[in-house]
Design an enzyme around this catalytic site. Sequence first.
Site, PDB file in Angstrom:
ATOM      1  N   ARG A  65       0.816  -1.201   0.000  1.00  0.00           N
ATOM      2  CA  ARG A  65       0.000   0.000   0.000  1.00  0.00           C
ATOM      3  C   ARG A  65       0.867   1.276   0.000  1.00  0.00           C
ATOM      4  NH1 ARG A  65      -5.469   2.257   0.390  1.00  0.00           N
ATOM      5  NH2 ARG A  65      -4.781   4.385   0.554  1.00  0.00           N
ATOM      6  N   ARG A  91     -10.638   5.097  -2.906  1.00  0.00           N
ATOM      7  CA  ARG A  91      -9.584   4.721  -1.958  1.00  0.00           C
ATOM      8  C   ARG A  91      -9.180   5.932  -1.124  1.00  0.00           C
ATOM      9  NH1 ARG A  91      -7.805  -0.273  -2.609  1.00  0.00           N
ATOM     10  NH2 ARG A  91      -8.096  -1.194  -4.669  1.00  0.00           N
ATOM     11  N   HIS A 109     -18.849  13.555  -1.836  1.00  0.00           N
ATOM     12  CA  HIS A 109     -19.346  12.383  -1.102  1.00  0.00           C
ATOM     13  C   HIS A 109     -20.884  12.371  -1.137  1.00  0.00           C
ATOM     14  CE1 HIS A 109     -19.359   9.161   1.819  1.00  0.00           C
ATOM     15  NE2 HIS A 109     -20.305   9.818   2.460  1.00  0.00           N
ATOM     16  N   ASP A 141      -8.711  15.505   4.192  1.00  0.00           N
ATOM     17  CA  ASP A 141      -7.651  15.399   5.196  1.00  0.00           C
ATOM     18  C   ASP A 141      -7.373  13.917   5.425  1.00  0.00           C
ATOM     19  OD1 ASP A 141      -9.634  14.417   6.829  1.00  0.00           O
ATOM     20  OD2 ASP A 141      -9.659  16.124   8.210  1.00  0.00           O
ATOM     21  N   GLY A 143      -8.446  11.817   7.571  1.00  0.00           N
ATOM     22  CA  GLY A 143      -9.533  10.973   8.075  1.00  0.00           C
ATOM     23  C   GLY A 143     -10.423  10.454   6.950  1.00  0.00           C
ATOM     24  N   ASP A 145     -13.471  10.982   5.262  1.00  0.00           N
ATOM     25  CA  ASP A 145     -14.519  11.986   5.010  1.00  0.00           C
ATOM     26  C   ASP A 145     -14.700  12.952   6.173  1.00  0.00           C
ATOM     27  OD1 ASP A 145     -15.043  10.941   2.450  1.00  0.00           O
ATOM     28  OD2 ASP A 145     -16.351   9.414   3.291  1.00  0.00           O
TER      29      ASP A 145
END
Length: 210
Positions: A65, A91, A109, A141, A143, A145
């Site tokens: 990853r 992703r 989103h 950022d 996190g 969403d």
Amino acid sequence: PARLVVLISGTGSNLAAVLAAIEQGTLTGAQVVAVIADVDAAGLDHARSCSIPTAVVRLADHEDRAAWDRALADEVASHAPDLIVLAGFMRLLGAPMLERFGGRIINTHPALLPSFPGAHGVRDALAYGVKVTGATVIEVDAGIDTGRILDQRPVLIEPGDTEDTLHERIKEVERVMIVDVIRDLLQAAPVGPPTTTLEADRNTAEVTTQ
Ligand code: GAR
């Protein structure tokens, strides 16, 4: 014009809306310089039909990853973006993207954040039984969403809605909102000549187009 790089994983209807707005002159001072996907996304065809360079950076083609995170950031950097638009990119972005482009990445989103973050915003809202959901554009950022909300618009849930019918109505709203947000961001911070860093990125990173 400001250089936009759009990241997708799916059908690319939001990408198509951005391209149409630029083409029709309702979004000025912007240019999509590359479309990058993590899979063979159907939406890459929108880019190809506009002769926009595309690239696919697959997780499976990388050792782990972290290597994929670096490869994605290098690919994006090679296009010297002013703004990176996640338009159905499924992703999470790793540290290499956030360290290099933090504050210049936005994501759309299909829910009213902070409700229903993650990969199934439409399904989760339906399952919960809320009567109103919608779409949100955030500044990305680290996190899931959690970034600063830039715009948000409601969509009513109707009796008999399925995930597909609801998602379609949400996407209609998203397609307008993403263009509005990009326009607002570019008006708030007009783009000048490329910085030395961006020029360096453009010159050193390897470009893999297909
Ligand atoms: C959009 O609804 C977008 O909000 C969603 O994927 C769809 C992509 O549609 N993104 C997420 O769920 C991110 N967590 P598109 O490929 O037709 O633009």
